[in-house]
Design a protein around this motif. Structure first.
Motif, short mmCIF file in Angstrom:
data_model
loop_
_atom_site.label_atom_id
_atom_site.label_comp_id
_atom_site.label_asym_id
_atom_site.label_seq_id
_atom_site.Cartn_x
_atom_site.Cartn_y
_atom_site.Cartn_z
N ALA A 140 0.59 -1.38 -0.10
CA ALA A 140 0.06 0.10 0.48
C ALA A 140 0.64 1.58 0.42
N ARG A 141 1.93 1.36 0.69
CA ARG A 141 3.08 2.10 0.99
C ARG A 141 3.61 2.63 -0.47
N ASP A 142 3.73 1.45 -1.14
CA ASP A 142 4.77 2.10 -2.19
C ASP A 142 3.50 2.14 -3.28
N LYS A 143 2.47 2.48 -3.68
CA LYS A 143 1.87 2.45 -4.62
C LYS A 143 0.62 3.61 -4.40
N MET A 144 1.01 4.07 -2.58
CA MET A 144 -0.01 5.20 -2.66
C MET A 144 1.37 6.99 -2.23
N LEU A 213 0.22 3.04 13.73
CA LEU A 213 1.90 3.56 12.70
C LEU A 213 1.41 3.84 11.08
N ASN A 214 0.84 2.95 10.84
CA ASN A 214 0.87 3.19 9.27
C ASN A 214 -0.36 3.78 8.51
N PHE A 215 -0.98 4.30 9.88
CA PHE A 215 -2.35 5.42 9.51
C PHE A 215 -0.97 6.82 9.40
N ASP A 216 0.11 6.92 10.07
CA ASP A 216 0.52 7.47 10.25
C ASP A 216 1.46 7.76 9.11
N LEU A 217 1.70 6.65 8.82
CA LEU A 217 2.73 6.90 7.48
C LEU A 217 2.05 6.93 6.09
N ILE A 218 0.43 6.84 5.88
CA ILE A 218 -0.33 6.91 4.49
C ILE A 218 -0.13 8.02 4.90
N THR A 219 -1.18 8.72 5.77
CA THR A 219 -1.49 9.88 6.39
C THR A 219 -0.57 11.07 5.82
N GLY A 220 0.70 10.83 6.58
CA GLY A 220 2.35 11.50 6.26
C GLY A 220 2.71 12.11 5.33
N PHE A 221 2.01 10.81 4.69
CA PHE A 221 2.83 10.86 2.90
C PHE A 221 1.70 11.30 1.64
N MET A 224 -3.72 11.01 -0.89
CA MET A 224 -4.29 10.43 -1.73
C MET A 224 -6.08 9.23 -1.69
N PRO A 225 -5.88 8.61 -0.23
CA PRO A 225 -7.43 8.62 0.75
C PRO A 225 -8.70 9.65 0.21
N LEU A 226 -7.92 10.68 0.78
CA LEU A 226 -8.86 12.03 0.52
C LEU A 226 -9.30 12.15 -0.76
N GLN A 227 -8.22 12.08 -1.56
CA GLN A 227 -9.12 12.34 -3.73
C GLN A 227 -9.29 11.56 -3.86
N VAL A 278 -17.96 16.01 1.65
CA VAL A 278 -16.99 15.55 2.59
C VAL A 278 -15.97 15.37 2.11
N GLY A 279 -15.63 14.81 1.13
CA GLY A 279 -14.07 14.74 0.38
C GLY A 279 -13.51 15.97 0.28
N LEU A 280 -13.84 17.16 0.09
CA LEU A 280 -12.98 18.10 0.01
C LEU A 280 -13.14 18.62 1.61
N LEU A 281 -13.47 18.57 2.37
CA LEU A 281 -13.50 18.81 3.56
C LEU A 281 -12.91 18.71 4.25
N GLY A 282 -11.78 16.86 3.86
CA GLY A 282 -11.77 16.15 4.27
C GLY A 282 -10.34 16.93 4.07
N GLU A 283 -10.07 17.47 2.43
CA GLU A 283 -8.78 17.33 1.88
C GLU A 283 -8.56 18.87 2.97
N TYR A 284 -9.55 19.56 3.78
CA TYR A 284 -8.75 20.82 4.34
C TYR A 284 -8.21 20.31 5.42
N VAL A 285 -9.49 19.37 6.24
CA VAL A 285 -8.98 19.32 7.51
C VAL A 285 -7.57 18.13 7.04
N GLY A 286 -7.35 18.29 6.54
CA GLY A 286 -6.23 16.80 5.90
C GLY A 286 -5.33 17.78 6.00
#
Ligand code: UDP
Ligand code: MG
Length: 313
Positions: A140-144, A213-221, A224-227, A278-286
């Protein structure tokens, strides 16, 4: 070239004496000036006392940071990053899963001019579930994200001072150090290292902690999930718009009744709009999440071997 070794410690009393003995041996064999910084991450056993003992016996080489609670392995490493003296900084686990004898391999790579050296576990000595879960997360990390690491879970790693300073400057609260280091590295590489089963005790990572920990990894870098959410919203709206046109065509051109279908078109359209919202909101929150990191990252109770005054930072 001064080498700093960093060891995060959480309830490792059975492993510490053996670790320190082997670490001393292998560092002396390398033959360069070195130090070790232990961060006691709020251990509840006698790890703190043992570390204080190491310091009392070797005040030249050992320094200890004593956290006022459990702030996690990565924060333990960050606290040490902020205080190390070395030109090269090595991180290693306290449980002897990474043999200290392998440090020389990393140093050799640094000498060759690499600035971020990751250990790759040849034969991983962890449970089947752990290995499998790691594979999925690695994928997942490699793809995202744009972080290319061979073995993200291996904490036997070496960094040059420049990389460590970039990591400190990032000032992030929940972070995944190897990924951050790769992000800043100009010339990263990997090297195969041995891996053993834990000498004593159990893994300090529950599955829940691993997921976090892995959420930190994905959201930290990546955002894409929000997008993806936003894109899915657009997709829904687009499809329902097609449905509306189709129904209009049926009604107006063919003169058929559309009584049963009409509400669906409207509902799906609204749903799509909602999702985009909701997605856009998420973008801002992100984005806000990426910026707001004002809380102290950790609190220090006591430290040995440092000139700074005791207390938090
Ligand atoms: N660790 C820590 N704080 C924690 C959890 C772990 O400092 O909250 C340390 C632990 O003492 C060890 C290293 O991080 O030195 C790796 O932990 P562990 O061996 O339990 O992880 P695993 O090898 O199972 O991934
Ligand atoms: Mg371990």
């Amino acid at each position: 070239m001064f080498i700093s070794v960093i060891v995060p410690v959480y309830n490792e009393e059975e492993n510490l004496p053996e670790l320190f003995r082997r670490l001393k041996e292998s560092m002396n064999a390398i033959g360069r000036p070195w130090e070790v910084v232990f961060t006691n991450d709020g251990s509840k056993d006698s790890s703190g006392k043992i570390l204080k003992g190491f310091y009392d016996e070797n005040p030249e080489t050992v320094r200890v940071i004593d956290f006022n609670g459990n702030f996690g392995q990565h924060m333990a490493i960050i606290a040490a990053f902020e205080r190390v003296r070395g030109d090269v900084i090595v991180t290693i686990d306290a449980d002897l899963q990474n043999p200290p004898e392998e440090i020389s391999k990393l140093i050799q790579k640094i000498d060759e001019g690499y600035d971020c050296v990751g250990g790759v576990r040849k034969q991983r000595e962890d449970s089947f579930c752990r290995r499998y879960a790691s594979k999925i997360v690695n994928f997942a990390r490699d793809k995202m994200t744009d972080i290319r690491m061979v073995d993200q879970g291996c904490m036997l790693r070496a960094y040059t001072r420049r990389i460590v300073e970039a990591i400190i400057a990032s000032n992030e609260r929940s972070t995944f150090i190897p990924a951050l280091a790769y992000h800043f590295a100009a010339n990263p590489t990997d090297v195969e290292v041995e891996h053993s089963a834990r000498l004593a005790g159990e893994s300090k990572y529950s599955y829940y902690k691993l997921i976090r920990l892995n959420f930190d990894l994905i959201t930290g870098f990546t955002l894409m999930p929000l997008q993806m959410f936003t894109l899915f919203g657009f997709f829904c709206s687009f499809m329902s718009l097609l449905l509306v046109f189709y129904l209009l065509f049926k009604r107006v051109v063919l003169g058929e009744g559309i009584f049963y279908y009409a509400p669906y078109a409207v509902i799906f359209f609204m749903l799509g709009i909602l999702m985009v919202g909701v997605g856009l909101l998420g973008e801002y929150v992100g984005r806000i999440y990426q910026i707001v990191q004002a809380r102290p990252k950790y609190v220090i109770r006591e430290s040995y071997g440092f000139e700074e005054s005791k207390g938090g930072k």
